[in-house]
Motif scaffolding. Structure first.
Motif, short mmCIF file in Angstrom:
data_model
loop_
_atom_site.label_atom_id
_atom_site.label_comp_id
_atom_site.label_asym_id
_atom_site.label_seq_id
_atom_site.Cartn_x
_atom_site.Cartn_y
_atom_site.Cartn_z
N VAL A 66 0.86 -1.19 0.00
CA VAL A 66 0.00 0.00 0.00
C VAL A 66 0.89 1.24 0.00
O VAL A 66 1.83 1.35 0.78
CB VAL A 66 -0.94 0.00 1.22
CG1 VAL A 66 -1.72 1.30 1.31
CG2 VAL A 66 -1.90 -1.18 1.13
N THR A 67 0.57 2.19 -0.89
CA THR A 67 1.43 3.37 -1.05
C THR A 67 0.87 4.62 -0.40
O THR A 67 1.61 5.56 -0.13
CB THR A 67 1.66 3.66 -2.54
OG1 THR A 67 0.40 3.82 -3.19
CG2 THR A 67 2.44 2.52 -3.21
N ILE A 68 -0.44 4.66 -0.18
CA ILE A 68 -1.04 5.86 0.40
C ILE A 68 -2.02 5.48 1.50
O ILE A 68 -2.59 4.38 1.49
CB ILE A 68 -1.78 6.72 -0.67
CG1 ILE A 68 -2.80 5.86 -1.44
CG2 ILE A 68 -0.79 7.36 -1.62
CD1 ILE A 68 -3.64 6.64 -2.42
N PHE A 139 -3.70 -6.21 -6.13
CA PHE A 139 -3.11 -6.99 -5.03
C PHE A 139 -1.76 -7.57 -5.46
O PHE A 139 -0.78 -7.53 -4.70
CB PHE A 139 -4.07 -8.10 -4.62
CG PHE A 139 -3.48 -9.11 -3.66
CD1 PHE A 139 -3.23 -8.76 -2.33
CD2 PHE A 139 -3.18 -10.39 -4.08
CE1 PHE A 139 -2.69 -9.69 -1.45
CE2 PHE A 139 -2.63 -11.32 -3.20
CZ PHE A 139 -2.38 -10.96 -1.88
N ARG A 140 -1.71 -8.07 -6.69
CA ARG A 140 -0.47 -8.63 -7.22
C ARG A 140 0.62 -7.56 -7.33
O ARG A 140 1.78 -7.80 -6.99
CB ARG A 140 -0.74 -9.26 -8.58
CG ARG A 140 0.46 -9.89 -9.25
CD ARG A 140 0.03 -10.65 -10.50
NE ARG A 140 -0.77 -9.84 -11.39
CZ ARG A 140 -0.27 -8.94 -12.23
NH1 ARG A 140 1.04 -8.75 -12.31
NH2 ARG A 140 -1.06 -8.25 -13.03
N GLN A 141 0.25 -6.36 -7.78
CA GLN A 141 1.22 -5.27 -7.91
C GLN A 141 1.69 -4.78 -6.55
O GLN A 141 2.88 -4.48 -6.36
CB GLN A 141 0.59 -4.12 -8.70
CG GLN A 141 0.35 -4.44 -10.17
CD GLN A 141 -0.58 -3.46 -10.85
OE1 GLN A 141 -0.91 -2.41 -10.28
NE2 GLN A 141 -1.01 -3.77 -12.06
N HIS A 146 4.18 -13.19 -8.00
CA HIS A 146 4.28 -13.40 -9.44
C HIS A 146 4.12 -14.88 -9.75
O HIS A 146 4.36 -15.75 -8.90
CB HIS A 146 5.61 -12.87 -9.98
CG HIS A 146 6.81 -13.36 -9.23
ND1 HIS A 146 7.15 -12.92 -7.96
CD2 HIS A 146 7.76 -14.29 -9.55
CE1 HIS A 146 8.24 -13.53 -7.55
NE2 HIS A 146 8.61 -14.37 -8.48
N SER A 147 3.73 -15.14 -10.98
CA SER A 147 3.44 -16.51 -11.40
C SER A 147 4.69 -17.15 -12.00
O SER A 147 5.37 -16.55 -12.83
CB SER A 147 2.30 -16.50 -12.43
OG SER A 147 2.02 -17.81 -12.87
#
Length: 270
Positions: A66-68, A139-141, A146-147
């Motif tokens: 989370v960035t903010i 959510f992945r970012q 990663h897959s």
């Protein structure tokens, strides 16, 4: 003509809350603002703004990535994502593969479990959690999962030979004057019904996924049908056990199964 000047504009850098907490900890341990600005490639004014709000940032308990900090993001969702990341780690350690569908289903289960622990007065104000493709991508970012491919045996298929056979067979049927009601196709397939998916999601810190011995418990299905599609023969199923224990426990009668059950030590049609 301001295209040249626009290309030199530097986009604001978005850093995660956990990186901000790391930055604050370094400053409290004696790091200078100028050194932090150089290390994190940020303006000194941005570092000072972070340090002015360090108490609120240190108290923030958010999911990874989370960035903010916003009032709109529900705290329950942060808790779901944190527990989901723990679950993905556990699955990886257990050697299990997880894909997008499995992760999304687990996210719903975690959300339901957390919702059940809230007081009835609080649940009324909780928004519905929609596990969409957009949520999964974000959510992945945020988390960096990663897959990767789980290595194992690979089968190859000669696509050109298959296409050539179809053309030759059609010519043969037309040349002999057969109709679709006279043509039957019979073929076998051997699914490894306990085999795990080839791809799995792992955490940001992991680069590769250890290989595992693939499950070899297989069965063979023999399928037969008319080319016209109006007649399908009852499938033949070959398994390595004549009477599996699960049949005995659940009083399964083989005569009532939608297949003809046969046994072979290697589960092959011979």
């Amino acid at each position: 003509m301001n295209s040249g000047s626009d290309s030199g504009v530097k986009k604001p850098k978005r850093i995660t809350i956990e990186t901000i907490k790391e930055m604050i900890a370094k400053h409290e341990n004696g790091a200078r603002v100028s050194d932090l600005a150089m290390q994190y490639d940020m303006a000194t004014s941005a570092i000072c703004t972070i340090l002015r709000n360090k108490e609120a940032l240190k108290a923030a308990d958010v999911a990874k990535g989370v960035t903010i900090l916003t009032k709109q993001r529900p705290k329950l969702l942060d808790e779901v994502e944190k527990l989901l990341l723990v679950w993905i780690n556990q699955k990886k350690l257990a050697g299990d593969s997880v894909n997008e569908t499995i992760i999304c289903e687990e996210a719903l289960h975690i959300h339901r479990d957390l919702l059940a622990t809230l007081p009835s007065t609080s649940t009324a104000s909780v928004e519905e959690f929609k596990v969409s493709r957009g949520w999964f991508d974000k959510f992945r970012q945020r988390t960096g999962i990663h897959s990767v491919i789980r290595h194992g045996e690979a089968a190859s298929l000669d696509k050109k030979a298959t296409e050539d056979f179809v053309k030759e067979f059609n010519k043969f049927v037309e040349g002999e004057g057969y109709v679709s009601h006279q043509v039957f196709n019979c073929d076998e397939t051997g699914p490894f019904w306990k085999k795990m998916p080839k791809r799995s999601y792992i955490t940001q810190e992991e680069k590769t996924l250890p290989g595992h011995k693939p499950m070899k418990d297989r069965l063979t299905l023999l399928l037969c049908a008319k080319a016209s599609g109006d007649c399908k023969i009852k499938p033949l199923l070959v398994y390595h056990s004549e009477s599996p224990r699960v049949f005995k426990r659940n009083n399964v009668l083989k005569a009532k199964l939608p297949v003809m059950w046969r046994a072979n030590s290697k589960a092959w049609v011979t």
